[in-house]
Design an enzyme around this catalytic site. Sequence first.
Site, mmCIF file in Angstrom:
data_model
loop_
_atom_site.group_PDB
_atom_site.id
_atom_site.type_symbol
_atom_site.label_atom_id
_atom_site.label_comp_id
_atom_site.label_asym_id
_atom_site.label_seq_id
_atom_site.Cartn_x
_atom_site.Cartn_y
_atom_site.Cartn_z
ATOM 1 N N ARG A 56 0.799 -1.223 0.000
ATOM 2 C CA ARG A 56 0.000 0.000 0.000
ATOM 3 C C ARG A 56 0.828 1.267 0.000
ATOM 4 O O ARG A 56 0.564 2.202 -0.765
ATOM 5 C CB ARG A 56 -0.907 0.037 1.240
ATOM 6 C CG ARG A 56 -2.206 -0.680 1.084
ATOM 7 C CD ARG A 56 -2.644 -1.258 2.424
ATOM 8 N NE ARG A 56 -1.770 -2.341 2.784
ATOM 9 C CZ ARG A 56 -1.984 -3.604 2.435
ATOM 10 N NH1 ARG A 56 -3.069 -3.929 1.810
ATOM 11 N NH2 ARG A 56 -1.122 -4.554 2.744
ATOM 12 N N THR A 57 1.807 1.331 0.877
ATOM 13 C CA THR A 57 2.523 2.607 1.020
ATOM 14 C C THR A 57 3.269 2.942 -0.272
ATOM 15 O O THR A 57 3.160 4.047 -0.799
ATOM 16 C CB THR A 57 3.487 2.549 2.220
ATOM 17 O OG1 THR A 57 2.732 2.156 3.369
ATOM 18 C CG2 THR A 57 4.114 3.893 2.478
ATOM 19 N N LYS A 85 25.483 -4.049 -1.687
ATOM 20 C CA LYS A 85 26.949 -4.104 -1.853
ATOM 21 C C LYS A 85 27.671 -3.502 -0.658
ATOM 22 O O LYS A 85 28.881 -3.367 -0.649
ATOM 23 C CB LYS A 85 27.363 -3.317 -3.102
ATOM 24 C CG LYS A 85 26.800 -3.834 -4.405
ATOM 25 C CD LYS A 85 27.308 -2.947 -5.540
ATOM 26 C CE LYS A 85 26.654 -3.303 -6.852
ATOM 27 N NZ LYS A 85 26.958 -2.285 -7.889
ATOM 28 N N ARG A 106 11.346 4.019 2.921
ATOM 29 C CA ARG A 106 11.059 3.053 4.002
ATOM 30 C C ARG A 106 12.323 2.251 4.239
ATOM 31 O O ARG A 106 12.987 1.812 3.300
ATOM 32 C CB ARG A 106 9.928 2.116 3.613
ATOM 33 C CG ARG A 106 9.796 0.937 4.582
ATOM 34 C CD ARG A 106 8.571 0.128 4.344
ATOM 35 N NE ARG A 106 7.379 0.871 4.724
ATOM 36 C CZ ARG A 106 6.151 0.355 4.715
ATOM 37 N NH1 ARG A 106 5.975 -0.910 4.344
ATOM 38 N NH2 ARG A 106 5.111 1.077 5.073
ATOM 39 N N HIS A 134 5.622 6.113 11.321
ATOM 40 C CA HIS A 134 5.051 5.965 9.975
ATOM 41 C C HIS A 134 4.052 7.126 9.796
ATOM 42 O O HIS A 134 2.842 6.919 9.784
ATOM 43 C CB HIS A 134 4.359 4.602 9.887
ATOM 44 C CG HIS A 134 3.973 4.166 8.507
ATOM 45 N ND1 HIS A 134 4.074 4.983 7.393
ATOM 46 C CD2 HIS A 134 3.469 2.980 8.055
ATOM 47 C CE1 HIS A 134 3.647 4.309 6.326
ATOM 48 N NE2 HIS A 134 3.282 3.096 6.713
HETATM 49 C C1 NCD Z 1 2.102 -0.929 8.183
HETATM 50 C C2 NCD Z 1 3.602 -0.756 8.276
HETATM 51 O O1 NCD Z 1 4.324 -0.995 7.294
HETATM 52 O O2 NCD Z 1 4.025 -0.315 9.338
HETATM 53 N N1 NCD Z 1 1.669 -1.166 6.872
HETATM 54 C C3 NCD Z 1 1.327 -0.089 6.084
HETATM 55 O O3 NCD Z 1 2.157 0.714 5.740
HETATM 56 N N2 NCD Z 1 0.031 0.061 5.760
HETATM 57 C C4 NCD Z 1 1.530 -1.893 9.152
HETATM 58 C C5 NCD Z 1 2.080 -3.275 9.197
HETATM 59 O O4 NCD Z 1 2.942 -3.663 8.421
HETATM 60 O O5 NCD Z 1 1.588 -4.028 10.050
#
Ligand code: NCD
Length: 307
Positions: A56-57, A85, A106, A134
């Site tokens: 999703r993100t 590397k 991320r 997040h």
């Molecule tokens: C979350 C995350 O990556 O922290 N997912 C997301 O971005 N919607 C929640 C999770 O992974 O449980």
Amino acid sequence: MLKGKDILNTAQFSLQELNLIMNTAANFEKRVKSGEIIRNMEGQVVASLFFEPSTRTRLSFETAANRLGARVISVADAKSSSAAKGESLADTIRTVDGYADVIVMRHPMNGSAQIAADNASHPVINAGDGTGQHPTQALLDLYTIRKERGVLGGQTITFLGDLKNGRTVHSLGYFMALCKNKMIFVSPKSLKMPAKITEDLRSRGAEIEETEDVEKALSVSDMVYVTRVQRERFEDPEEYEKVKGVYVINRAMIKKAKKGITILHPLPRVDEIATDVDNYEGAAYFRQAHNGVYIRMALLALISGSI
Ligand code: NCD
């Protein structure tokens, strides 16, 4: 107000900024749904660096950039970048900073977003840094709350599940405090919200209750934010096995909960919400995931100064 700013954590926001982001997202949502072609970021490049799994993100950030007319360059897998590397994060970021106008990242390490921001002249958006924060998830959570409940504050919300490792609840807690919602934290003892965060939230005036009794919490909550037990953060697989199925929300529990309760989840879900809950009208988690596009459009447009 947000032009040129890094988005690293939720403690950084004012109510005024939150309202600006929510209103900008609502405007983009209306325009996208009406079929308008939007070009605010035409000619700009957004780097999407994902050194940890994501559906999703990453996809909603890339959709948002595309819907604004920007071009996207991406690393979707740490194994395919020079991180494999042995390149340092600082060096990777210095390089990407020369390619892109905004960097979305991320990374599995807490504090990595700050390191990226320290090494980039362009704005950095934290799309999840280990068990840290997040912030863009919390923004879309807040946007969902506004749409589902009609208000941002004055409600009671239960956070359920892995509050120790779940970065989404670490982030959302600050918005719930700022918007004056009462929070109830429900988790197994070993997965409690870190004391440092609870104390910080209380010092900001938040009313917080901690319990292991989920039914009692749900009977007084307007919303419940369910989280996945974060298996990838456990050093000992046996520890994960002990706690993985401790809390499961099902239809029978909804019947006993406060009437009209809204159910939120950042997704992915494993088994913490039974699928028989999906057609309950207050089950907002898939609508919540769709809202991510408009919130990320708003953020990208605001911090790149394209609006
Ligand atoms: C979350 C995350 O990556 O922290 N997912 C997301 O971005 N919607 C929640 C999770 O992974 O449980």
